[in-house]
Design a protein around this motif. Structure first.
Motif, PDB file in Angstrom:
ATOM      1  N   MET A   1       0.845  -1.191   0.000  1.00  0.00           N
ATOM      2  CA  MET A   1       0.000   0.000   0.000  1.00  0.00           C
ATOM      3  C   MET A   1       0.888   1.252   0.000  1.00  0.00           C
ATOM      4  SD  MET A   1      -2.767   1.257   2.867  1.00  0.00           S
ATOM      5  CE  MET A   1      -3.835  -0.150   2.596  1.00  0.00           C
ATOM      6  N   PHE A   2       0.502   2.221  -0.753  1.00  0.00           N
ATOM      7  CA  PHE A   2       1.205   3.495  -0.769  1.00  0.00           C
ATOM      8  C   PHE A   2       0.720   4.349   0.400  1.00  0.00           C
ATOM      9  CE2 PHE A   2       1.833   2.305  -5.214  1.00  0.00           C
ATOM     10  CZ  PHE A   2       3.185   2.597  -5.360  1.00  0.00           C
ATOM     11  N   VAL A   3       1.665   4.971   1.084  1.00  0.00           N
ATOM     12  CA  VAL A   3       1.360   5.832   2.224  1.00  0.00           C
ATOM     13  C   VAL A   3       2.105   7.150   2.003  1.00  0.00           C
ATOM     14  CG1 VAL A   3       1.496   6.162   4.713  1.00  0.00           C
ATOM     15  CG2 VAL A   3       1.027   3.880   3.767  1.00  0.00           C
ATOM     16  N   LYS A   4       1.360   8.246   2.093  1.00  0.00           N
ATOM     17  CA  LYS A   4       1.963   9.570   1.945  1.00  0.00           C
ATOM     18  C   LYS A   4       2.045  10.225   3.307  1.00  0.00           C
ATOM     19  CE  LYS A   4       1.944  13.501  -1.211  1.00  0.00           C
ATOM     20  NZ  LYS A   4       1.272  14.132  -2.349  1.00  0.00           N
ATOM     21  N   SER A   5       3.260  10.609   3.683  1.00  0.00           N
ATOM     22  CA  SER A   5       3.519  11.125   5.020  1.00  0.00           C
ATOM     23  C   SER A   5       3.197  12.609   5.099  1.00  0.00           C
ATOM     24  CB  SER A   5       4.983  10.886   5.384  1.00  0.00           C
ATOM     25  OG  SER A   5       5.810  11.675   4.539  1.00  0.00           O
ATOM     26  N   PRO A   6       3.192  13.196   6.311  1.00  0.00           N
ATOM     27  CA  PRO A   6       2.996  14.649   6.443  1.00  0.00           C
ATOM     28  C   PRO A   6       4.094  15.458   5.783  1.00  0.00           C
ATOM     29  CG  PRO A   6       2.536  13.564   8.526  1.00  0.00           C
ATOM     30  CD  PRO A   6       3.120  12.521   7.627  1.00  0.00           C
ATOM     31  N   GLN A   7       5.255  14.872   5.540  1.00  0.00           N
ATOM     32  CA  GLN A   7       6.354  15.565   4.858  1.00  0.00           C
ATOM     33  C   GLN A   7       6.235  15.465   3.336  1.00  0.00           C
ATOM     34  OE1 GLN A   7       8.435  17.336   6.613  1.00  0.00           O
ATOM     35  NE2 GLN A   7       7.680  16.618   8.614  1.00  0.00           N
ATOM     36  N   GLN A  20      -3.387   1.496  11.810  1.00  0.00           N
ATOM     37  CA  GLN A  20      -2.341   1.393  12.820  1.00  0.00           C
ATOM     38  C   GLN A  20      -1.071   0.785  12.233  1.00  0.00           C
ATOM     39  OE1 GLN A  20      -2.757   2.681  15.949  1.00  0.00           O
ATOM     40  NE2 GLN A  20      -0.528   2.329  16.154  1.00  0.00           N
ATOM     41  N   ASP A  21      -1.233  -0.204  11.341  1.00  0.00           N
ATOM     42  CA  ASP A  21      -0.063  -0.774  10.684  1.00  0.00           C
ATOM     43  C   ASP A  21       0.668   0.282   9.859  1.00  0.00           C
ATOM     44  OD1 ASP A  21      -0.801  -3.161  11.785  1.00  0.00           O
ATOM     45  OD2 ASP A  21      -1.824  -3.893   9.972  1.00  0.00           O
ATOM     46  N   ALA A  22      -0.061   1.150   9.205  1.00  0.00           N
ATOM     47  CA  ALA A  22       0.561   2.204   8.411  1.00  0.00           C
ATOM     48  C   ALA A  22       1.302   3.183   9.292  1.00  0.00           C
ATOM     49  CB  ALA A  22      -0.506   2.929   7.584  1.00  0.00           C
ATOM     50  N   LEU A  23       0.706   3.521  10.461  1.00  0.00           N
ATOM     51  CA  LEU A  23       1.376   4.454  11.367  1.00  0.00           C
ATOM     52  C   LEU A  23       2.666   3.838  11.911  1.00  0.00           C
ATOM     53  CD1 LEU A  23      -1.677   5.939  13.330  1.00  0.00           C
ATOM     54  CD2 LEU A  23      -0.283   7.085  11.610  1.00  0.00           C
ATOM     55  N   ASP A  24       2.609   2.567  12.276  1.00  0.00           N
ATOM     56  CA  ASP A  24       3.802   1.910  12.811  1.00  0.00           C
ATOM     57  C   ASP A  24       4.903   1.847  11.753  1.00  0.00           C
ATOM     58  OD1 ASP A  24       2.399   1.603  15.132  1.00  0.00           O
ATOM     59  OD2 ASP A  24       1.755  -0.466  14.694  1.00  0.00           O
ATOM     60  N   LYS A  29      10.201   5.262   9.486  1.00  0.00           N
ATOM     61  CA  LYS A  29      10.826   6.052   8.424  1.00  0.00           C
ATOM     62  C   LYS A  29      11.111   7.490   8.854  1.00  0.00           C
ATOM     63  CE  LYS A  29      10.801   2.872   5.170  1.00  0.00           C
ATOM     64  NZ  LYS A  29      12.080   2.407   4.495  1.00  0.00           N
ATOM     65  N   GLU A  30      10.150   8.148   9.514  1.00  0.00           N
ATOM     66  CA  GLU A  30      10.299   9.543   9.911  1.00  0.00           C
ATOM     67  C   GLU A  30       9.482   9.806  11.158  1.00  0.00           C
ATOM     68  OE1 GLU A  30       6.880  11.753   7.269  1.00  0.00           O
ATOM     69  OE2 GLU A  30       8.764  11.328   6.213  1.00  0.00           O
ATOM     70  N   LEU A  34       2.351  14.754  16.892  1.00  0.00           N
ATOM     71  CA  LEU A  34       1.653  14.130  18.014  1.00  0.00           C
ATOM     72  C   LEU A  34       0.246  13.710  17.633  1.00  0.00           C
ATOM     73  CD1 LEU A  34       2.816  16.509  20.917  1.00  0.00           C
ATOM     74  CD2 LEU A  34       3.714  14.249  20.310  1.00  0.00           C
ATOM     75  N   ALA A  35      -0.433  14.520  16.825  1.00  0.00           N
ATOM     76  CA  ALA A  35      -1.800  14.211  16.421  1.00  0.00           C
ATOM     77  C   ALA A  35      -1.870  14.205  14.908  1.00  0.00           C
ATOM     78  CB  ALA A  35      -2.784  15.234  17.006  1.00  0.00           C
ATOM     79  N   VAL A  36      -2.351  13.074  14.370  1.00  0.00           N
ATOM     80  CA  VAL A  36      -2.458  12.937  12.919  1.00  0.00           C
ATOM     81  C   VAL A  36      -3.871  12.502  12.553  1.00  0.00           C
ATOM     82  CG1 VAL A  36       0.000  12.453  12.589  1.00  0.00           C
ATOM     83  CG2 VAL A  36      -1.588  10.570  13.025  1.00  0.00           C
ATOM     84  N   ARG A  37      -4.138  12.611  11.270  1.00  0.00           N
ATOM     85  CA  ARG A  37      -5.436  12.201  10.749  1.00  0.00           C
ATOM     86  C   ARG A  37      -5.188  11.380   9.503  1.00  0.00           C
ATOM     87  NH1 ARG A  37      -7.385  16.837   9.925  1.00  0.00           N
ATOM     88  NH2 ARG A  37      -7.315  17.011   7.648  1.00  0.00           N
ATOM     89  N   LEU A  38      -5.949  10.281   9.368  1.00  0.00           N
ATOM     90  CA  LEU A  38      -5.799   9.386   8.234  1.00  0.00           C
ATOM     91  C   LEU A  38      -6.962   9.613   7.275  1.00  0.00           C
ATOM     92  CD1 LEU A  38      -4.001   8.053  10.468  1.00  0.00           C
ATOM     93  CD2 LEU A  38      -4.516   5.863   9.423  1.00  0.00           C
ATOM     94  N   GLU A  39      -6.608   9.754   5.972  1.00  0.00           N
ATOM     95  CA  GLU A  39      -7.633   9.947   4.955  1.00  0.00           C
ATOM     96  C   GLU A  39      -7.362   8.991   3.810  1.00  0.00           C
ATOM     97  OE1 GLU A  39      -7.872  13.945   3.644  1.00  0.00           O
ATOM     98  OE2 GLU A  39      -8.576  14.758   5.560  1.00  0.00           O
TER      99      GLU A  39
END
Length: 239
Positions: A1-7, A20-24, A29-30, A34-39
């Motif tokens: 799965m492709f995941v795009k980070s806040p950076q 949760q797997d994506a966050l871990d 990686k980076e 503290l607080a994120v949102r998944l879309e």
């Protein structure tokens, strides 16, 4: 799965099924906020342990990015209302990528080439008309369609002009005769008055006026004075 980070970095993680797997996997990686949102698919993923689709997952800060107080859009709208809209679209491109200026120039060139024959025809017609006009002038046939020609009218007009000329000459002759007679009358009157008055009296200078008898007066006065002096001398001798 492709995941795009806040950076704004895009990663591929194999075996990621839940949020949760994506966050871990992304934390390895980076560093995450503290607080994120998944879309995903334009929708917010509320439950991190739920099964995700096999599409790109966006992880963004929950509270948004630090920015200003807003109002930039309203400022752009107010400025846009003050800017005059241009009607020059020469620099624009059409669907094929060509400049509108080049398209318009090509169209004008085609129209000019297409009208070459018509322009040559008009030029030849104007040349023929000019030559015909010169030919009529040379042949003496250059008569305007508005010209008026009537022999009777021309005859009456010439006679009228002659009569007017004769009348003016007669009036001038009468006026000259009257002026000459007036001059003769004036000269006659002046001659009669001069004859009756006699020759004109010569007028001398003002110092000579009334001094004609001064010589006689002076002589008589001198004689009287001599006589008085003789009498006085006699009386003195006798005494």
């Amino acid at each position: 799965m492709f995941v795009k980070s806040p950076q704004q970095a895009l990663y591929w993680f194999d075996g990621v099924k839940t949020g949760q797997d994506a966050l871990d996997a992304l934390e390895a990686k980076e560093q995450l906020p503290l607080a994120v949102r998944l879309e995903q698919n334009g929708k917010v993923v509320e439950f991190y342990d739920s099964q995700l689709d096999n599409v790109t997952l966006y992880i963004i800060p929950k509270d948004g990015l630090v920015g200003g107080k807003g109002g930039f859009g309203s400022m752009l709208r107010s400025i846009g209302a003050q800017i005059e809209r241009t009607t020059n679209h020469e620099a624009m491109r059409d669907l094929s990528g060509r400049r509108q200026r080049d398209v318009n120039n090509e169209r004008r060139l085609k129209e000019y080439i297409a009208g070459t024959a018509e322009r040559e025809k008009v030029k030849e017609e104007n040349k023929e008309k000019k030559l015909e006009k010169l030919r009529r002038i040379a042949a003496g046939e250059n008569k305007c369609k508005h010209d008026f020609s009537d022999p009777a009218y021309d005859k009456v007009r010439s006679e009228t002009e002659e009569k007017v000329h004769d009348a003016v000459e007669a009036a001038m002759a009468v006026a000259s005769a009257a002026s000459s007679s007036k001059q003769e009358d004036k000269l006659g009157k002046r001659g009669s008055t001069e004859a009756s008055a006699g020759p004109p009296k010569k007028r001398g200078l003002w110092i000579g006026d009334g001094l004609e008898g001064l010589s006689d007066l002076s002589d008589s006065d001198s004689d009287e004075e001599d006589e008085e002096k003789g009498e006085k001398s006699k009386s003195v001798v006798s005494g």
